[in-house]
Design an enzyme around this catalytic site. Structure first.
Site, short mmCIF file in Angstrom:
data_model
loop_
_atom_site.label_atom_id
_atom_site.label_comp_id
_atom_site.label_asym_id
_atom_site.label_seq_id
_atom_site.Cartn_x
_atom_site.Cartn_y
_atom_site.Cartn_z
N ARG A 46 12.37 30.30 -2.31
CA ARG A 46 12.13 31.69 -2.73
C ARG A 46 11.88 31.78 -4.24
O ARG A 46 11.57 32.83 -4.76
CB ARG A 46 13.33 32.56 -2.36
CG ARG A 46 14.64 32.09 -2.95
CD ARG A 46 15.77 33.00 -2.57
NE ARG A 46 17.07 32.36 -2.81
CZ ARG A 46 18.23 32.97 -2.65
NH1 ARG A 46 18.28 34.21 -2.23
NH2 ARG A 46 19.35 32.34 -2.88
N GLU A 210 39.15 11.57 3.36
CA GLU A 210 38.42 11.75 2.10
C GLU A 210 39.41 11.88 0.95
O GLU A 210 40.48 12.46 1.14
CB GLU A 210 37.58 13.04 2.15
CG GLU A 210 36.42 12.98 3.14
CD GLU A 210 35.75 14.34 3.26
OE1 GLU A 210 35.06 14.74 2.31
OE2 GLU A 210 35.95 14.99 4.29
N HIS A 234 31.61 15.40 13.94
CA HIS A 234 31.67 13.95 13.74
C HIS A 234 32.74 13.25 14.59
O HIS A 234 32.46 12.24 15.23
CB HIS A 234 31.95 13.62 12.27
CG HIS A 234 31.04 14.34 11.30
ND1 HIS A 234 29.72 14.62 11.58
CD2 HIS A 234 31.27 14.81 10.05
CE1 HIS A 234 29.18 15.24 10.53
NE2 HIS A 234 30.10 15.36 9.61
N LYS A 324 39.08 7.07 0.78
CA LYS A 324 37.90 7.51 1.54
C LYS A 324 37.68 6.45 2.62
O LYS A 324 37.45 5.28 2.31
CB LYS A 324 36.68 7.58 0.61
CG LYS A 324 35.40 7.99 1.32
CD LYS A 324 34.28 8.16 0.31
CE LYS A 324 32.92 8.30 0.97
NZ LYS A 324 32.81 9.42 1.91
N1 LIG Z 1 24.43 19.06 1.24
C1 LIG Z 1 24.71 18.15 2.15
O1 LIG Z 1 24.91 16.95 1.85
C2 LIG Z 1 24.79 18.55 3.60
C3 LIG Z 1 25.21 17.57 4.55
C4 LIG Z 1 25.25 17.93 5.89
C5 LIG Z 1 24.89 19.20 6.29
N2 LIG Z 1 24.49 20.13 5.36
C6 LIG Z 1 24.10 21.44 5.82
O2 LIG Z 1 22.78 21.73 5.37
C7 LIG Z 1 22.63 23.13 5.09
C8 LIG Z 1 22.17 23.31 3.64
O3 LIG Z 1 23.17 22.78 2.80
P1 LIG Z 1 22.99 22.62 1.23
O4 LIG Z 1 24.17 21.85 0.76
O5 LIG Z 1 21.64 22.14 0.89
O6 LIG Z 1 23.16 24.13 0.74
P2 LIG Z 1 22.73 24.76 -0.67
O7 LIG Z 1 22.74 23.72 -1.73
O8 LIG Z 1 23.57 25.96 -0.86
O9 LIG Z 1 21.20 25.19 -0.45
C9 LIG Z 1 20.86 26.30 0.32
C10 LIG Z 1 19.36 26.52 0.29
O10 LIG Z 1 19.11 27.74 0.97
C11 LIG Z 1 18.39 28.63 0.10
N3 LIG Z 1 18.80 30.02 0.30
C12 LIG Z 1 20.05 30.51 0.25
N4 LIG Z 1 20.02 31.84 0.48
C13 LIG Z 1 18.73 32.19 0.65
C14 LIG Z 1 18.05 33.40 0.92
N5 LIG Z 1 18.72 34.52 1.10
N6 LIG Z 1 16.71 33.36 1.05
C15 LIG Z 1 16.03 32.19 0.93
N7 LIG Z 1 16.61 31.01 0.67
C16 LIG Z 1 17.94 31.00 0.53
C17 LIG Z 1 18.76 28.18 -1.29
O11 LIG Z 1 17.77 28.65 -2.18
P3 LIG Z 1 18.10 28.98 -3.73
O12 LIG Z 1 18.18 27.63 -4.37
O13 LIG Z 1 16.95 29.77 -4.17
O14 LIG Z 1 19.40 29.70 -3.74
C18 LIG Z 1 18.78 26.67 -1.11
O15 LIG Z 1 17.48 26.15 -1.14
C19 LIG Z 1 24.01 23.74 5.38
O16 LIG Z 1 24.00 24.24 6.69
C20 LIG Z 1 24.97 22.57 5.26
O17 LIG Z 1 26.12 22.74 6.04
C21 LIG Z 1 24.44 19.81 4.03
#
Ligand SMILES: NC(=O)c1ccc[n+]([C@@H]2O[C@H](COP(=O)([O-])OP(=O)(O)OC[C@H]3O[C@@H](n4cnc5c(N)ncnc54)[C@H](OP(=O)(O)O)[C@@H]3O)[C@@H](O)[C@H]2O)c1
Length: 459
Positions: A46, A210, A234, A324
């Protein structure tokens, strides 16, 4: 199989998952020629970026060296408002302009669960993915729902727009080397074939420990907790792979059919349930001062199948613990020869090590060298990373590659998710109804002592 011409459209391209996991995995697959040179990545976000400024942002966000230059020919940043239908139609036009009839189209929702339904609906409504087109698929990150009711609602919505064959539900643990190896160890080794049952296995321990606290995941974690974040996905996946029956074949559906049977026969011993919260959790930023979210959980479970009836499965996961470590420990019964020995013998244990190091080890009794009559426990240890040529693939490399090949073995099917939420909902309900105390722990030993008192098992 030849690499396929693929377009990977990532929603949430500015998020942690995309930056730390997905883009590095895609870059590695391109470098190894496992993805075709024509592969395109559409980074949907966005924010006001150009492709160039987006890649600079990625480079800055990543704390490890990463060659974004290799991605330049492949990545395009595409600005989209997730609530605006017209933007999806523009995206559709753009994809049409760079694809042909053979192009594999993957829509990857790397966004939080709150955006999942809205984006999936808009993808369906704008016909970016149509039921008849099996070349177009849609990928969802965990968590898939927050309980059985919400997971059912999401799934009903998905089935309205997509065929089950088009839906990829990720549990990234399934992409890890040693998780994939469980089946090989079990079914490709004659020595384990006849002993993998309740005659010979004493108990199974499944740990995901962890040292980290919740770090920056407060918002999500406080609504989830250890049971929903770790056990539902998991730990139950690991348990299913250890306890499943021999599948009819190793194809995706036959494997899942057997894993589902394990979840159907799963029950737990409520009296063994321990939940805890690390001391200081309530003072973490963005956590309520009276939060009752558990950061630790332990219980004893049973799988009531003829193969495993009566064998305890000890499941444990938690944050702020002493190390961990993700590991499965299969402990075998004492030998029937024990009574003829003057010395105590050790039980054999098979360790399937998932993190931080991948490996397998098997403990045996062995004579202590020398003239004394003594037995020691020796460890036949295999470190996977030490022997692999090059770096071991990251889970996301394997998962992305499998998506391009339409291979669904490492993705969860709806009935697996349904049954695991059913189980977790029951545990959650018991916590409330039976007033299971939330133990505030300063260190792991307090909890481990308690578990020993309750079950006689040492952790
Ligand atoms: N991070 C990991 O290692 C990991 C591992 C396993 C699973 N997951 C899963 O993957 C998913 C994403 O995780 P993440 O860690 O990447 O989360 P994050 O860092 O919070 O990123 C969220 C993404 O969604 C976008 N977003 C949030 N609100 C929005 C809105 N209203 N309109 C449009 N875009 C929006 C954000 O954009 P902006 O940057 O513009 O806010 C960002 O690109 C989650 O379900 C999480 O549980 C993550």
């Amino acid at each position: 199989m030849n690499p396929t011409n693929t377009i990977i459209t990532i929603f949430g391209s500015t998020g942690d998952l995309t930056i730390r996991k997905l883009l590095p995995a895609i870059e590695k697959l391109l470098q190894e020629k496992l993805l075709d040179d024509r592969t395109k990545v559409i980074a949907v976000g966005r924010r006001d970026y150009t492709t160039e400024s987006y890649l600079s942002f990625v480079e800055k966000e990543l704390k490890v060296p990463f060659n974004t230059k290799a991605l330049i020919p492949h990545v395009t940043y595409f600005k989209l408002d997730v609530d605006n239908q017209k933007d999806y139609l523009s995206l559709k036009q753009y994809i049409a302009s760079i694809s042909n009839s053979d192009t594999r189209k993957i829509f990857y929702l790397a966004v939080g669960p709150e955006l999942l339904k809205g984006i999936a609906t808009n993808i369906g409504e704008s016909k970016l993915v149509e039921k008849e087109d099996l070349n177009a698929t849609i990928t969802f990150e965990k968590p898939f729902g927050s309980d059985l009711a919400s997971a059912k609602a999401i799934n009903a919505l998905l089935w309205q727009y997509f065929d089950e064959k088009q839906i990829y539900r990720i549990d990234h643990y399934l992409g890890k080397e040693m998780i994939q190896n469980i089946l090989t160890v079990r079914f490709a080794n004659k020595i384990f074939e006849s002993v993998w049952n309740n005659n010979t296995i004493k108990h199974v321990k499944i740990y995901a420990k962890e040292t980290d606290t919740i770090l920056s995941r407060a918002g999500y974690y406080d609504t989830s907790g250890a049971l929903k974040d770790m056990v539902q996905s998991h730990l139950l996946q690991m348990l299913s792979l250890v306890a499943m029956e021999v599948p009819r074949s190793y194809n995706s559906e036959d494997l899942k059919n057997e894993k589902v049977e394990v979840l159907r026969k799963l029950r737990y011993d409520r009296k063994s349930l321990v939940i805890g919260q690390y001391d200081g959790y309530q003072n973490e930023p963005n956590i309520a001062k009276d939060s009752k979210t558990e950061t630790f959980v332990f219980f004893k479970a049973f799988v009531d199948t003829p193969r495993f009836k009566g064998v305890p499965f000890y499941l444990l996961t938690g944050k702020a613990l002493e190390q961990k470590e993700s590991v499965i420990i299969i402990e075998f019964e004492e030998t029937s020869e024990q009574h003829k020995w003057d010395l105590p013998l050790f039980t054999n244990k098979l360790y399937i090590k998932i993190a931080p190091q991948d490996g397998i080890s098997l403990t045996l009794n062995s004579k202590v060298p020398g003239l004394r009559n003594a037995v020691e426990e020796v460890d036949l240890d295999y470190c996977v990373a030490c022997n692999a040529v090059g770096n071991l693939p990251e889970a996301y490399e394997k998962l992305i590659l499998d998506m391009t090949k339409h291979s669904k073995s490492l993705f969860t099917r709806w009935d697996e998710i349904e049954l695991s939420w059913q189980f977790i909902d029951q545990v959650k309900q018991d916590i409330v109804n039976k007033q299971i105390p939330l133990r505030i722990y300063k260190n792991h030993q307090e909890l481990y002592d308690l578990i020993y008192e309750m079950t006689g098992e040492s952790i």
